[in-house]
Design a protein around this motif. Structure first.
Motif, PDB file in Angstrom:
ATOM      1  N   PRO A  20       0.807  -1.224   0.000  1.00 27.90           N
ATOM      2  CA  PRO A  20       0.000   0.000   0.000  1.00 27.90           C
ATOM      3  C   PRO A  20       0.845   1.281   0.000  1.00 27.90           C
ATOM      4  CG  PRO A  20      -0.918  -1.572   1.540  1.00 27.90           C
ATOM      5  CD  PRO A  20       0.414  -2.118   1.096  1.00 27.90           C
ATOM      6  N   MET A  23       1.941   1.633  -3.619  1.00 28.00           N
ATOM      7  CA  MET A  23       0.776   2.021  -4.420  1.00 28.00           C
ATOM      8  C   MET A  23       0.408   3.477  -4.153  1.00 28.00           C
ATOM      9  SD  MET A  23      -0.298  -0.679  -6.209  1.00 28.00           S
ATOM     10  CE  MET A  23      -2.053  -0.538  -6.459  1.00 28.00           C
ATOM     11  N   GLY A  24       0.455   3.883  -2.899  1.00 32.49           N
ATOM     12  CA  GLY A  24       0.143   5.266  -2.534  1.00 32.49           C
ATOM     13  C   GLY A  24       1.121   6.266  -3.122  1.00 32.49           C
ATOM     14  N   GLY A  26       2.287   5.953  -6.066  1.00 32.59           N
ATOM     15  CA  GLY A  26       2.073   5.981  -7.502  1.00 32.59           C
ATOM     16  C   GLY A  26       2.649   4.800  -8.248  1.00 32.59           C
ATOM     17  N   MET A  27       3.182   3.831  -7.522  1.00 31.19           N
ATOM     18  CA  MET A  27       3.742   2.632  -8.152  1.00 31.19           C
ATOM     19  C   MET A  27       2.645   1.579  -8.251  1.00 31.19           C
ATOM     20  SD  MET A  27       7.451   2.360  -6.362  1.00 31.19           S
ATOM     21  CE  MET A  27       8.630   3.684  -6.464  1.00 31.19           C
ATOM     22  N   HIS A  28       1.799   1.712  -9.290  1.00 27.86           N
ATOM     23  CA  HIS A  28       0.633   0.849  -9.443  1.00 27.86           C
ATOM     24  C   HIS A  28       0.930  -0.430 -10.219  1.00 27.86           C
ATOM     25  CE1 HIS A  28      -2.059   3.905  -7.803  1.00 27.86           C
ATOM     26  NE2 HIS A  28      -1.230   4.756  -8.383  1.00 27.86           N
ATOM     27  N   CYS A  29       2.163  -0.620 -10.641  1.00 27.83           N
ATOM     28  CA  CYS A  29       2.495  -1.788 -11.473  1.00 27.83           C
ATOM     29  C   CYS A  29       3.330  -2.806 -10.693  1.00 27.83           C
ATOM     30  CB  CYS A  29       3.233  -1.338 -12.728  1.00 27.83           C
ATOM     31  SG  CYS A  29       4.691  -0.332 -12.386  1.00 27.83           S
ATOM     32  N   SER A  35       8.876  -4.689 -12.975  1.00 29.69           N
ATOM     33  CA  SER A  35       9.016  -3.971 -11.709  1.00 29.69           C
ATOM     34  C   SER A  35       9.647  -4.848 -10.635  1.00 29.69           C
ATOM     35  CB  SER A  35       7.659  -3.461 -11.216  1.00 29.69           C
ATOM     36  OG  SER A  35       6.858  -4.511 -10.711  1.00 29.69           O
ATOM     37  N   HIS A  47       8.905   7.029 -11.802  1.00 27.83           N
ATOM     38  CA  HIS A  47       7.632   7.598 -11.357  1.00 27.83           C
ATOM     39  C   HIS A  47       7.757   9.014 -10.807  1.00 27.83           C
ATOM     40  CE1 HIS A  47       5.270   3.959 -11.956  1.00 27.83           C
ATOM     41  NE2 HIS A  47       6.320   3.285 -11.520  1.00 27.83           N
TER      42      HIS A  47
END
Length: 66
Positions: A20, A23-24, A26-29, A35, A47
């Motif tokens: 999380p 993801m928070g 901005g690393m959604h991959c 990755s 990013h």
């Protein structure tokens, strides 16, 4: 304690609870095969994220979890 040199894959294998945070930031991959082999520093650069600040945030999280 982690460093900017750890790969995303290694970090997630060590402690998946940091997902999380990534993801928070901005690393959604995170599930992307590429990755998994990128260091936090490399992924942060892609990013536009401050790698030092991200590592500091992750280490604070891990200290509290311990």
């Amino acid at each position: 304690m982690i460093t900017k040199d750890i790969t995303i894959g290694e970090l997630l294998r060590t402690n998946a609870d940091v997902a999380p945070i990534l993801m928070g930031a901005g690393m959604h991959c995170l599930g992307c095969p590429a990755s998994q082999a990128e260091s936090i520093e490399d992924a942060a650069a892609v990013h536009g994220i401050d790698a030092d600040a991200l590592v500091e945030q992750i280490n604070r999280f891990l200290e509290v979890k311990a």
